[in-house]
Design a protein around this motif. Structure first.
Motif, short mmCIF file in Angstrom:
data_model
loop_
_atom_site.label_atom_id
_atom_site.label_comp_id
_atom_site.label_asym_id
_atom_site.label_seq_id
_atom_site.Cartn_x
_atom_site.Cartn_y
_atom_site.Cartn_z
N THR A 1 76.91 47.83 76.16
CA THR A 1 76.27 48.71 77.14
C THR A 1 76.91 48.54 78.50
OG1 THR A 1 74.17 48.68 75.93
CG2 THR A 1 74.07 49.26 78.27
N ILE A 2 77.15 47.31 78.90
CA ILE A 2 77.78 47.02 80.19
C ILE A 2 79.18 47.63 80.25
CG2 ILE A 2 78.69 45.15 81.64
CD1 ILE A 2 76.18 43.50 80.67
N HIS B 1 72.06 53.70 85.52
CA HIS B 1 72.77 52.71 84.72
C HIS B 1 72.30 51.30 85.08
CE1 HIS B 1 76.64 55.12 83.53
NE2 HIS B 1 75.59 55.49 82.85
N GLN B 2 72.18 51.03 86.37
CA GLN B 2 71.77 49.69 86.81
C GLN B 2 70.39 49.33 86.26
OE1 GLN B 2 73.57 47.37 88.18
NE2 GLN B 2 71.87 45.96 88.19
N PHE C 1 78.95 51.60 80.35
CA PHE C 1 78.56 52.10 81.67
C PHE C 1 79.71 51.97 82.66
CE2 PHE C 1 73.69 51.37 81.09
CZ PHE C 1 73.62 52.49 80.28
N ARG D 1 70.82 48.79 82.48
CA ARG D 1 71.55 47.52 82.29
C ARG D 1 70.59 46.34 82.47
NH1 ARG D 1 76.49 49.16 84.39
NH2 ARG D 1 75.51 49.31 86.41
#
Length: 154
Positions: free
Chosen positions: A57-58, A83-84, A61, A87
């Motif tokens: 995922t990181i 996203h942040q 993104f 995450r």
């Protein structure tokens, strides 16, 4: 056995590399589901898959955010803020599962399925036409670099 999440054209953003990354995320959620419903050694397998989901995922993104910068996407800040938040949620879930504070449950998998489908359908479908209009190719001649890297470390 049917997959927990099925890929279909409605989920596609129309950009092959990003669709392949989304398929990888979907596959990881399916693997997490399989680990939850299987018997032997499921806890460690589930923890390993969840850790891989967090890492991927990181990376995913970061790829999207790089494309936003390259093509000067006007909603860059808002999408990156989203996203942040996502995450942070995945990192927190992973931390809790790894420490034994939380278990892999049907509710957790339902959250991840909703999280992924809502993000793709609600957020990613918005940027795709912009990137394509600015010249990003729908298809790449060779397998994308992230796919090559990820398949090499699995």
């Amino acid at each position: 056995m049917a997959a927990f999440m099925e890929w279909n054209d409605k989920i596609s953003v129309g950009i092959e590399e990003l669709d392949e990354q989304h398929k990888q995320l979907l596959d990881l959620i399916n693997r997490l589901y399989d680990a939850m419903i299987s018997g032997e050694q499921k806890l460690q397998v589930a923890r390993d898959v969840l850790n891989e989901l967090m890492q991927y995922t990181i990376v995913h993104f970061a790829v999207e955010e790089s494309l936003f910068r390259i093509f000067n996407y006007p909603d860059y800040e808002a999408h990156c803020a989203h996203h942040q938040e996502l995450r942070a949620q995945v990192v927190d879930i992973n931390r809790k599962v790894q420490s034994g504070e939380k278990m892999i449950t049907p509710e957790l998998l339902g959250f991840l399925r909703k999280w992924l489908s809502n993000h793709i359908m609600g957020e990613d479908k918005v940027y795709a036409p912009f990137l394509l209009e600015r010249g990003l190719k729908k298809n790449w001649e060779k397998k994308g670099w992230i796919g090559k890297i990820w398949s090499a470390v699995r």
